[in-house]
Every structure is written in C-alpha cells, then in structure tokens.
Write an enzyme that holds these catalytic residues in place. Sequence first.
Site, PDB file in Angstrom:
ATOM      1  N   GLY A   1       0.846  -1.203   0.000  1.00  0.00           N
ATOM      2  CA  GLY A   1       0.000   0.000   0.000  1.00  0.00           C
ATOM      3  C   GLY A   1       0.866   1.232   0.000  1.00  0.00           C
ATOM      4  O   GLY A   1       2.081   1.165   0.183  1.00  0.00           O
TER       5      GLY A   1
ATOM      6  N   ALA B   1       5.654   4.324   0.422  1.00  0.00           N
ATOM      7  CA  ALA B   1       5.122   3.082  -0.153  1.00  0.00           C
ATOM      8  C   ALA B   1       5.607   1.926   0.708  1.00  0.00           C
ATOM      9  O   ALA B   1       6.705   1.983   1.268  1.00  0.00           O
ATOM     10  CB  ALA B   1       5.601   2.912  -1.580  1.00  0.00           C
TER      11      ALA B   1
ATOM     12  N   ASP C   1      -2.977  12.883  12.476  1.00  0.00           N
ATOM     13  CA  ASP C   1      -3.676  12.219  11.382  1.00  0.00           C
ATOM     14  C   ASP C   1      -4.103  10.850  11.896  1.00  0.00           C
ATOM     15  O   ASP C   1      -3.340   9.899  11.846  1.00  0.00           O
ATOM     16  CB  ASP C   1      -2.708  12.093  10.196  1.00  0.00           C
ATOM     17  CG  ASP C   1      -3.424  11.558   8.969  1.00  0.00           C
ATOM     18  OD1 ASP C   1      -4.666  11.458   8.988  1.00  0.00           O
ATOM     19  OD2 ASP C   1      -2.729  11.233   7.989  1.00  0.00           O
TER      20      ASP C   1
HETATM   21  N1  LIG Z   1       3.836  -2.648   8.502  1.00  0.00           N
HETATM   22  C1  LIG Z   1       2.846  -2.629   7.608  1.00  0.00           C
HETATM   23  N2  LIG Z   1       2.274  -3.781   7.217  1.00  0.00           N
HETATM   24  C2  LIG Z   1       1.281  -3.778   6.302  1.00  0.00           C
HETATM   25  N3  LIG Z   1       0.783  -2.667   5.746  1.00  0.00           N
HETATM   26  C3  LIG Z   1       1.311  -1.489   6.091  1.00  0.00           C
HETATM   27  C4  LIG Z   1       2.366  -1.397   7.041  1.00  0.00           C
HETATM   28  N4  LIG Z   1       2.677  -0.096   7.194  1.00  0.00           N
HETATM   29  C5  LIG Z   1       1.850   0.591   6.389  1.00  0.00           C
HETATM   30  N5  LIG Z   1       1.035  -0.229   5.714  1.00  0.00           N
HETATM   31  C6  LIG Z   1       0.014   0.173   4.719  1.00  0.00           C
HETATM   32  O1  LIG Z   1       0.607   1.051   3.781  1.00  0.00           O
HETATM   33  C7  LIG Z   1      -0.122   2.267   3.685  1.00  0.00           C
HETATM   34  C8  LIG Z   1       0.839   3.452   3.537  1.00  0.00           C
HETATM   35  O2  LIG Z   1       1.691   3.571   4.648  1.00  0.00           O
HETATM   36  P1  LIG Z   1       1.798   4.931   5.474  1.00  0.00           P
HETATM   37  O3  LIG Z   1       0.459   5.241   6.073  1.00  0.00           O
HETATM   38  O4  LIG Z   1       2.939   4.871   6.401  1.00  0.00           O
HETATM   39  O5  LIG Z   1       2.134   5.954   4.290  1.00  0.00           O
HETATM   40  P2  LIG Z   1       1.875   7.526   4.240  1.00  0.00           P
HETATM   41  O6  LIG Z   1       2.430   7.985   2.943  1.00  0.00           O
HETATM   42  O7  LIG Z   1       2.376   8.158   5.504  1.00  0.00           O
HETATM   43  O8  LIG Z   1       0.322   7.558   4.249  1.00  0.00           O
HETATM   44  P3  LIG Z   1      -0.634   8.810   4.632  1.00  0.00           P
HETATM   45  O9  LIG Z   1      -0.839   9.542   3.355  1.00  0.00           O
HETATM   46  O10 LIG Z   1      -1.860   8.091   5.129  1.00  0.00           O
HETATM   47  O11 LIG Z   1       0.081   9.569   5.712  1.00  0.00           O
HETATM   48  C9  LIG Z   1      -0.987   2.342   4.931  1.00  0.00           C
HETATM   49  O12 LIG Z   1      -2.225   2.892   4.683  1.00  0.00           O
HETATM   50  C10 LIG Z   1      -1.117   0.900   5.410  1.00  0.00           C
HETATM   51  O13 LIG Z   1      -2.360   0.338   4.979  1.00  0.00           O
END
Ligand SMILES: Nc1ncnc2c1ncn2[C@@H]1O[C@H](COP(=O)(O)OP(=O)(O)OP(=O)(O)O)[C@@H](O)[C@H]1O
Length: 372
Positions: free
Chosen positions: A24, A30, A157
């Site tokens: 995701g 990513a 958030d």
């Molecule tokens: N350890 C993990 N195991 C499985 N899926 C994960 C893990 N960490 C994150 N994810 C998935 O990956 C996605 C993206 O990670 P993350 O939220 O850290 O990114 P971001 O760019 O900070 O997102 P946002 O725009 O929500 O702040 C999350 O929504 C989550 O569903």
Amino acid sequence: ASPCPGPGLGCPPLRNVSGAQYVGSGYTKAVYRVRLPGGAAVALKAVDFSGHDLGSCVREFGARRGCYRLAAHKLLKEMVLLERLRHPNVLQLYGYCYQDSEDIPDTLTTITELGAPVEMIQLLQTSWEDRFRICLSLGRLLHHLAHSPLGSVTLLDFRPRQFVLVDGELKVTDLDDARVEETPCASSTDCILEFPARNFTLPCSAQGWCEGMNEKRNLYNAYRFFFTYLLPHSAPSSLRPLLDSIVNATGELTWGVDETLSQLEKVLHLFKSGQYLQNSSASSSAEYQRLPDSTIPREDYRCWPSYHHGSCLLSVFNLAEAVDVCESHAQCRAFVLTNQTTWTGRKLVFFKTGWSQVVPDPNKITYVRTSG
Ligand SMILES: Nc1ncnc2c1ncn2[C@@H]1O[C@H](COP(=O)(O)OP(=O)(O)OP(=O)(O)O)[C@@H](O)[C@H]1O
C-alpha cells in the site's frame, strides 16, 4: 510460522529478499512485503518515488534530491518515534538501511513488522471478542501515548488506515504526524478541539497549556473511528451497559485515557472470568451425552459470527455456555469441543445439525443432544 527477525537489521538481509509485493501507499511512503533470507515476512517502507508528496515538490521546486530529503524526513521521524515509543501496540521496528537508489544517494528504507490493513467492513463481520480486542489494543496504545517518555503524544492524522493488525492486535504504523507539544493558551478560548461533527473547549492550565488536549484528541478519534462501531454491536448483553458508558464517555470526552482504559480492562476481566454469564439462563431441560475423543466430521450449519466459513464455530466460556448456544440455535443437535482457544482463553466449539456420523479424534469431545 516463520522465525521473527532479530532487532538491529541493516542492509545485508535486504540484498537477498524474495517475493516482494506491493502492500500500500499513502501521500508520502510506499510499503512492500518481502521475505528475508531466514524466511520471515517483513514490511519495507520507503519514500514513494511516484507518490504525491515527492511529485508535487519536484513540480514546484524542480529539486529532486532536496525533495527526496524533505519526504525522507517524515520516514526518519517515524522511525525514531517507532523506536522511542516501543510498545506491544506500536509497530515493531526491526531495522533500517541507507543505500543509493536511482540517482539519489543514501535513500532510507525501514524494516518493520508486517501487518494487515484495517478494513472496517471486515471488522464489522467478526466476533465481538475480536472487535473488543481491537478497542482494548487502542485503549492500551492511547494510555501509552499519553504517558510516553516523550510526553503526551497525539496523532494529528488519526484514521483507521494509520493502523494495521498483527495477529489480531491493533498497532499504529504511521507516526509521521505525531506531535508531543501541548497547545499553548492564554484562556480556554484558545483550547478548542475541533472535529467535523463537534467541537470541545478544554481548560487552559495555570502554566498556559491546554489541559489534556493531546490525549483527548486521540480519545475522541478512537471513539469516532473505532469504539462507536466496534464496541457495543452484538456484545454479551450483561456487558452492554458498561460498553455503552465507555462509548458515551469517550464521545462526550468526560473521561480521560486512564479512566477509559481501566473501564476497558474491567470489561476484559468480566469477559475472561465468565462473570458476564451470571444472569444467563444456564438452566436448560435438554440433556447432552458426552462422547470423549470424538468429532462429527460433517453436519455443519452456518451461523454468525462464525470463526470458520461454512460451519458454525464459536467461542464459549464453558460447557454451560456451549449448551446455551446450542439451545438458542434451532438447527443445533450436537456440538464438538476443540482444544483450540481464542485470545481470551475461550474454547472454540463447532455446533452441528446432527450426529449421524461420529468419528474418533483425540483432540475433541463431542456432546450430543439426547432429550429435552
Ligand atoms: N507494517 C505494515 N504492514 C502492512 N501494511 C502497512 C504497514 N505499514 C503501512 N502499511 C500500509 O501502507 C499504507 C501506507 O503507509 P503509510 O500510512 O505509512 O504511508 P503515508 O504515505 O504516511 O500515508 P498517509 O498519506 O496516510 O500519511 C498504509 O495505509 C497501510 O495500509
């Protein structure tokens, strides 16, 4: 089943990973699932080169390396917080690696525990026991954040997608928007906690800080995204008043995190100790015959919320509760006690429509309805 990776992982194991799968991404990062040489599956998180954050910065400033550093700062902050806030409900950091990638030197990849995204629709279809586990995990996490070594941490958030499930436990993964400083104030009019559906005004302390604002922001978010959907729905009826009071008090912010957690722990105690069964009707006229070391291979029916698709597999505190469940299902003529237990130690039981075929099984006990 794969062995857990040890702490302090660095770059070497990342050179031989297998089966990389995209999990995701969000605004900035990513996430990929990979298998390490030892067999353990872990999550790798890195700045998303095709993500919104990096893309919009490059469009505006045209400085790819500088934009990378800006975005990587969020990942670095998250890594530091995962490490400093270690807790069973904070995703475990296994390590990190700096390596050159594309034309950018020293890009950061973090290595963490792998989880499964929180899917609300799916959660609403699971047992109350499992949903309660998520709410209790959240209560324990918020208590830890409110009393962390860094001070009271708030998640600016706070949405279900910032959390993942690891073996049924809720863990926070996205910490880049965490904040420690409380809001400074001159009077309570500076202490307004705003949410889409309502606002709260909190007191301004003599020291000039909005009192408890960080923990209350977390708490109301826990209420609006999790508690209100997951706590009361199909709970044991004797626990409903206590659960309703938790939902109401968090929705009105009348309790802080400490009181909320102590009430959630009380629910756990009542549930685990079987005290919630006190007023249930254990007095059934039906009689059941015990057939040790046996099971019924077929004769299944479906029920909700079964732990097994296509059959009725539910958890019970004891034999009396299994009888109660069987009596409450029109199709039930027998049940099979397994040696498997749920996270609270309750036994898993298959409920059956009949017992025309009973076969030996050393790990199960069959009970068949003989009268009543
Ligand atoms: N350890 C993990 N195991 C499985 N899926 C994960 C893990 N960490 C994150 N994810 C998935 O990956 C996605 C993206 O990670 P993350 O939220 O850290 O990114 P971001 O760019 O900070 O997102 P946002 O725009 O929500 O702040 C999350 O929504 C989550 O569903």
